[in-house]
Structure formats: structure tokens, C-alpha cells
Design an enzyme around this catalytic site. Structure first.
Site, PDB file in Angstrom:
ATOM      1  N   HIS A 119       0.814  -1.221   0.000  1.00 48.57           N
ATOM      2  CA  HIS A 119       0.000   0.000   0.000  1.00 48.57           C
ATOM      3  C   HIS A 119       0.846   1.267   0.000  1.00 48.57           C
ATOM      4  O   HIS A 119       0.336   2.349  -0.264  1.00 48.57           O
ATOM      5  CB  HIS A 119      -0.933   0.005   1.226  1.00 48.57           C
ATOM      6  CG  HIS A 119      -2.054  -0.980   1.114  1.00 48.57           C
ATOM      7  ND1 HIS A 119      -3.338  -0.609   0.786  1.00 48.57           N
ATOM      8  CD2 HIS A 119      -2.077  -2.326   1.248  1.00 48.57           C
ATOM      9  CE1 HIS A 119      -4.112  -1.680   0.751  1.00 48.57           C
ATOM     10  NE2 HIS A 119      -3.372  -2.740   1.026  1.00 48.57           N
TER      11      HIS A 119
ATOM     12  N   ASP B 257       3.636   9.404  -1.070  1.00 49.84           N
ATOM     13  CA  ASP B 257       2.440   8.674  -0.655  1.00 49.84           C
ATOM     14  C   ASP B 257       2.212   7.532  -1.631  1.00 49.84           C
ATOM     15  O   ASP B 257       2.390   7.715  -2.843  1.00 49.84           O
ATOM     16  CB  ASP B 257       1.224   9.620  -0.682  1.00 49.84           C
ATOM     17  CG  ASP B 257       0.248   9.356   0.451  1.00 49.84           C
ATOM     18  OD1 ASP B 257       0.169   8.200   0.891  1.00 49.84           O
ATOM     19  OD2 ASP B 257      -0.439  10.297   0.875  1.00 49.84           O
TER      20      ASP B 257
HETATM   21  C1  GDG Z   1      -1.982   3.840   3.152  1.00 47.87           C
HETATM   22  C2  GDG Z   1      -1.025   4.583   2.219  1.00 47.87           C
HETATM   23  C3  GDG Z   1      -2.788   4.552   0.437  1.00 47.87           C
HETATM   24  C4  GDG Z   1      -8.147  10.552   7.556  1.00 47.87           C
HETATM   25  N1  GDG Z   1      -8.442  11.324   8.631  1.00 47.87           N
HETATM   26  C5  GDG Z   1      -9.654  10.922   9.067  1.00 47.87           C
HETATM   27  C6  GDG Z   1     -10.089   9.879   8.242  1.00 47.87           C
HETATM   28  N2  GDG Z   1      -9.150   9.677   7.314  1.00 47.87           N
HETATM   29  C7  GDG Z   1      -9.289   8.685   6.240  1.00 47.87           C
HETATM   30  C8  GDG Z   1      -9.418   9.336   4.892  1.00 47.87           C
HETATM   31  C9  GDG Z   1      -8.920   8.212   3.993  1.00 47.87           C
HETATM   32  C10 GDG Z   1      -7.906   7.512   4.870  1.00 47.87           C
HETATM   33  O1  GDG Z   1      -8.155   7.861   6.209  1.00 47.87           O
HETATM   34  C11 GDG Z   1      -6.481   7.942   4.575  1.00 47.87           C
HETATM   35  O2  GDG Z   1      -6.160   7.560   3.302  1.00 47.87           O
HETATM   36  P1  GDG Z   1      -4.688   7.670   2.714  1.00 47.87           P
HETATM   37  O3  GDG Z   1      -4.748   7.175   1.331  1.00 47.87           O
HETATM   38  O4  GDG Z   1      -4.141   9.037   2.960  1.00 47.87           O
HETATM   39  O5  GDG Z   1      -3.972   6.593   3.597  1.00 47.87           O
HETATM   40  P2  GDG Z   1      -2.936   6.072   4.657  1.00 47.87           P
HETATM   41  O6  GDG Z   1      -3.615   5.973   5.956  1.00 47.87           O
HETATM   42  O7  GDG Z   1      -1.636   6.782   4.650  1.00 47.87           O
HETATM   43  O8  GDG Z   1      -2.761   4.576   4.053  1.00 47.87           O
HETATM   44  C12 GDG Z   1      -1.779   5.418   1.191  1.00 47.87           C
HETATM   45  C13 GDG Z   1      -3.659   3.776   1.415  1.00 47.87           C
HETATM   46  O9  GDG Z   1      -2.874   3.024   2.335  1.00 47.87           O
HETATM   47  C14 GDG Z   1      -4.560   2.775   0.673  1.00 47.87           C
HETATM   48  O10 GDG Z   1      -3.817   1.886  -0.086  1.00 47.87           O
HETATM   49  O11 GDG Z   1      -3.598   5.386  -0.373  1.00 47.87           O
HETATM   50  O12 GDG Z   1      -0.873   5.986   0.276  1.00 47.87           O
HETATM   51  O13 GDG Z   1      -0.141   5.410   2.971  1.00 47.87           O
HETATM   52  O14 GDG Z   1      -9.936   7.310   3.689  1.00 47.87           O
HETATM   53  O15 GDG Z   1     -10.717   9.710   4.674  1.00 47.87           O
HETATM   54  N3  GDG Z   1     -11.265   9.241   8.392  1.00 47.87           N
HETATM   55  C15 GDG Z   1     -12.045   9.664   9.428  1.00 47.87           C
HETATM   56  N4  GDG Z   1     -11.678  10.658  10.260  1.00 47.87           N
HETATM   57  C16 GDG Z   1     -10.501  11.316  10.140  1.00 47.87           C
HETATM   58  O16 GDG Z   1     -10.193  12.214  10.917  1.00 47.87           O
HETATM   59  N5  GDG Z   1     -13.212   9.069   9.609  1.00 47.87           N
END
Ligand code: GDG
Length: 472
Positions: free
Chosen positions: A160, A368
Site C-alpha cells: 500500500h 504517498d
Molecule cells: C496507506 C497509504 C494509500 C483521515 N483522517 C480521518 C479519516 N481519514 C481517512 C481518509 C482516507 C484515509 O483515512 C487515509 O487515506 P490515505 O490514502 O491518505 O492513507 P494512509 O492511511 O496513509 O494509508 C496510502 C492507502 O494506504 C490505501 O492503499 O492510499 O498511500 O499510505 O480514507 O478519509 N477518516 C475519518 N476521520 C478522520 O479524521 N473518519
């Protein structure tokens, strides 16, 4: 249809919508095949409670047709495998942050020990024709450990997070061991073609792998299919969340509150890979250089707490708080604060309303794997009056989302200029860009990602019987 077994560090209860798109998509396939989801229970067993390194109690529960199997971790295992090696070595190095990696603490033994334990606990639960899908950097050696115990099932792996270029990977003591372990899988999935290119460059230069054509690579007496499978979101589910009561309420509240201003939004886990201090410096530059944005632009930044026991995370928290404080101190007025910063988790049902009320989203990580917030923001927009996505060229999402305003987050002035452009972008151009981005995220949604990965795994040529499995 073979049963699907998903293995990841943590599980989400697939029956809860708060779990989000990935859990929903996996739950669908798991449900259809009566599958199993295996991982850490989240429970830590201290030594005085009987926690022993390399051992953990197994818990089995049913969630509809899906079996959830979890294992507890002793304090020693958790500290070495999770905090130490996964998040203190692999996470920083894979995000190109050699300066933050702790190579000397000897965590690798604990990382291997937990992967061996997971293999030992999982093996007796497997049927011969199960298809196993392992997720992420915590579990790179899992297939090799399963193979060592005699497992001949098809096993796929999806990373990921990004995979760095060979010279950065080579800074990890034991990098050759890690990459050799990847050759125990049948299929390897990466987020982007850039990451895939780094794998193949490493495979050729360091492992002298032979290309068998069409993404198949042979080394260490094993062959593996390596491809890019950019992860998506469940666009339909997110649109439904946008239209649901809580999503609409949030949208109305935000619209009323900011009726005289243009709202910018950032939603990130508080992680140094997300480039939050750089973003704040760019926002400061915007206010400084384009005075008309003062009083007219407000940035809401949600930085949800994450891995707070790792030092680098408390450092970033303090840096961010100080930057937000100084922007508000220097530019704020009695009736306007430029930044509203929240170090808190916001309920998932509220995010779409917040995204929809925003004129601009700032998704500016330094590195990312993909970044799902970029896709969620697009899915939540009103197509007739959409907001603009300012996206880092260093997010995996930038490979697909070319119609966003792509920025280099290290270039403060350039990022500020792009935010300025986004704030002023005419409606027609906003619509065109949004339409193109929506088409892409619909086409390559999380269901597409799941299906294409599993098709590739189902059709991967299995090794002839009698192959001596790779020993780590
Ligand atoms: C890894 C990889 C890859 C964030 N703050 C809150 C919240 N979020 C949710 C967002 C989104 C998710 O968390 C974060 O998504 P990311 O893609 O930025 O992911 P990472 O956690 O870094 O995860 C990344 C991912 O895996 C999938 O393969 O895209 O590159 O690092 O859904 O909405 N959700 C809630 N409250 C928050 O305060 N409910």
C-alpha cells in the site's frame, strides 16, 4: 470459486460502514467466497499478564459469512515488529526518509518472529485451494514463512505504500532478505508504475532477475508476476455518504459558516509523509504574497492522531502546531482566523460534507503510496460547482489524476501560486477538470482494484510441484 483469505496487520469489521472503502470492498469478496480475514487483534499482552515473545492467543469470530481470525501480540513482539521494524524502519525508508529510520535497534528479529508466528497460526486454518492475499509492509516475509512450513497455496501481496528506488532500499541492512522474500509470492501488486519500476530495477540490478515477459520475473529459483494495481475508493458508497443526512447537514453547516469565505480543506493522518509543515508554509506564502486571499480564505486542516508512540510523530505534531499558531498570530483578525487545525478524528460520515463545502483540497504529501483523500474529495463534489484538487506530484494518485493541479510540495512559492490559481479558477475549467477526474476514479474504483488483483492471482502460473521453496 476458491475461498479468499486476506491477511493484514489490522482487520476492520466488514459489517460496519465506518470501516471505509477498502474494508467494504474486501468484505464483498470475502462474503462471496465465505472467506477469512487474519491479522493482529490489536491486543497487547504485557509480560506480567503472561505475554511471551513469538506467542499469541488466537481468537476466531464470525461476521456473517466471513471468519475473522486474530492473534494477540506480546509487548516485546509489538514493540519490535510493529513500532520498531514496520514503523521505525520500513515506513520511513519506503517513504524516502532515511534520516528518520532506526536501523540499529535490532528490530528485524522481532519482525521475523511475528511473521513466523502468523504463518504458524494461519497454516492449520488453510484449505489446499484457498487463495491468500497478504497486505502491506508489516507482512513482507509472510509467504516465505508459510512456504517454509510447506504451504503451496497461491499467495499474492499488495504494497500500500511506495517502493523506493534500489539505492534507497539498499540502505536497509537486510534489504536483500526482504526482496528475496517477495519472490515467495505468486503475484506482487504495487500502487503505481513508478513503484513497479523500482521493483524491477532492484530485481535486475541487485537480484539479477530474469524477465520472462509480461511482468513475470524469475530469481531465487522462483518466478513472480509484478504489476501496478492503483487502489481506488468505493465511489458509489462515498456518493451515498455525501447524500446521507449527516453528510448533507455537515455541508449546510459549513456552507453557512463560510458563506463569505472560500474554504480550503486538508484531511490527513498526522504523519511526516503527508507534508503538513510544507503545506502550512505554502499557505502562509499565499497569504503573504496574495493579500486579497486574507480574510477570504480559510484552511480547515484535520490531522488525525496516528502512531503517537513513535518520536518522529510527536516532533511533527509540535512543528505543525507551532506553524498554525504563528499563521493565526501573524495574519488573524478579530473576525477571521486563517487556519482551523484539529488534531482529532472526525466521524467518517461528516467528511463528504466537509469536502463538498470546500473550494480547494490540499493533498500535498512528500511521498504517498496512493492517497485516497484525493479521490474522496473528487467523489464528494457537486459536478455543477466542483472544487479544485491541488495534488502533490509525489502522491501515487498523481499518476492517474493528471487533471488535478499538480504541485511540488517542496516548492513553497510554486505551491502557493497553484493554490491561488485554484481559488480563482473559473467554473467552466473546474467542471472540465472535475468531470475527467470523476471518470477516472469511477473506472478505477476499489472494486476494479480488487477484481483485477484477484484475477491476476487466480491466473498466475503456479510453480511445478516439487519446486524447492525458497528458504529465508
Ligand atoms: C496507506 C497509504 C494509500 C483521515 N483522517 C480521518 C479519516 N481519514 C481517512 C481518509 C482516507 C484515509 O483515512 C487515509 O487515506 P490515505 O490514502 O491518505 O492513507 P494512509 O492511511 O496513509 O494509508 C496510502 C492507502 O494506504 C490505501 O492503499 O492510499 O498511500 O499510505 O480514507 O478519509 N477518516 C475519518 N476521520 C478522520 O479524521 N473518519
Amino acid at each position: 470459486m476458491s475461498r479468499l483469505v486476506v491477511v493484514s496487520n489490522r482487520l476492520a469489521d466488514p459489517r460496519k460502514t465506518a470501516a471505509g472503502g477498502l474494508a467494504v470492498a474486501l468484505a464483498e469478496v470475502l462474503n462471496n467466497t465465505g472467506g477469512m480475514w487474519f491479522g493482529w487483534s490489536g491486543k497487547l499482552v504485557e509480560p506480567e499478564q503472561g505475554g511471551v515473545a513469538g506467542e499469541g492467543e488466537v481468537h476466531i469470530q464470525n461476521a456473517g459469512a466471513v471468519q475473522l481470525v486474530t492473534v494477540d501480540l506480546s509487548r516485546a513482539d509489538h514493540d519490535a515488529y510493529y513500532t520498531g521494524y514496520s514503523n521505525g524502519v520500513l515506513w520511513p525508508v519506503f517513504h524516502y526518509r532515511l534520516d528518520l529510520a532506526d536501523f540499529d535497534a535490532g528490530y528485524i528479529a522481532g519482525y521475523r518472529r511475528v511473521n513466523q508466528m502468523f504463518a504458524r497460526k494461519l497454516l492449520p486454518l488453510l484449505n489446499p485451494d484457498d487463495i491468500i492475499w497478504v497486505h502491506d509492509y508489516h507482512l513482507i516475509p509472510l509467504a516465505a514463512e508459510l512456504r517454509a512450513l510447506g504451504c503451496t497455496n497461491r499467495i499474492g501481496f499488495f504494497l500500500h505504500i511506495p517502493l523506493p528506488p534500489p539505492l534507497i532500499l539498499a540502505a536497509i541492512p537486510g534489504h536483500d532478505w526482504l526482496i528475496r522474500a517477495l519472490f515467495s509470492y505468486d503475484v506482487l501488486g504495487f500502487q503505481s508504475n513508478v513503484d513497479l519500476g523500482h521493483f524491477t530495477a532492484y530485481a535486475q540490478s541487485e537480484a539479477h532477475a530474469q524477465h520472462l515477459g509480461e511482468g513475470r520475473w524469475r530469481a531465487f529459483n522462483r518466478s513472480v508476476q509484478a504489476s501496478a494495481f492503483p487502489i481506488g475508493i468505493d465511489v458509489q458508497e462515498f456518493e451515498a455518504l455525501t447524500q446521507a443526512q449527516e453528510g448533507r447537514d455537515m455541508y449546510e453547516r459549513m456552507k453557512n459558516e463560510y458563506s463569505r469565505r472560500k474554504l480550503l480543506v486538508g484531511v490527513d493522518r498526522l504523519d511526516y509523509s503527508k507534508g503538513l509543515p510544507h503545506r502550512m508554509r505554502a499557505f502562509r506564502e499565499l497569504l503573504d504574497k496574495y493579500p486579497e486571499t486574507r480574510k477570504s480564505a480559510t484552511l480547515i486542516q484535520i490531522a488525525s492522531p496516528s502512531r503517537e508512540d513513535v518520536t518522529a510523530y510527536s516532533d511533527i505534531l509540535h512543528e505543525l502546531e507551532s506553524l498554525c499558531g504563528s499563521i493565526n498570530g501573524d495574519f488573524g483578525e478579530l473576525d477571521w482566523m486563517p487556519v482551523r487545525y484539529m488534531h482529532r478524528v472526525v466521524a467518517r460520515a461528516r467528511l463528504p460534507g466537509l469536502y463538498r463545502a470546500a473550494r480547494v483540497a490540499l493533498v500535498t504529501p512528500l511521498r504517498d503510496g496512493m492517497n485516497l483523500v484525493a479521490k474522496e474529495f473528487i467523489a464528494a463534489q457537486d459536478p455543477d460547482d466542483p472544487g479544485v484538487l491541488v495534488l502533490s506530484r509525489f502522491a501515487g494518485a498523481a499518476e492517474q489524476m493528471r487533471e488535478a493541479l499538480l504541485v511540488n510540495p517542496y516548492d513553497t512559492a510554486g505551491t502557493a501560486a497553484a493554490i491561488h490559481l485554484a481559488l480563482q479558477m473559473p467554473l467552466e475549467e473546474r467542471r472540465l477538470r472535475h468531470q475527467a477526474l470523476l471518470t477516472t476514479i469511477r473506472r478505477f474504483d476499489v472494486h476494479w482494484w480488487c477484481e483485477t488483483f484477484l484475477e491476476s492471482l487466480a491466473s498466475a502460473r503456479s510453480e511445478e510441484s516439487g519446486t524447492s521453496w525458497l528458504r529465508l
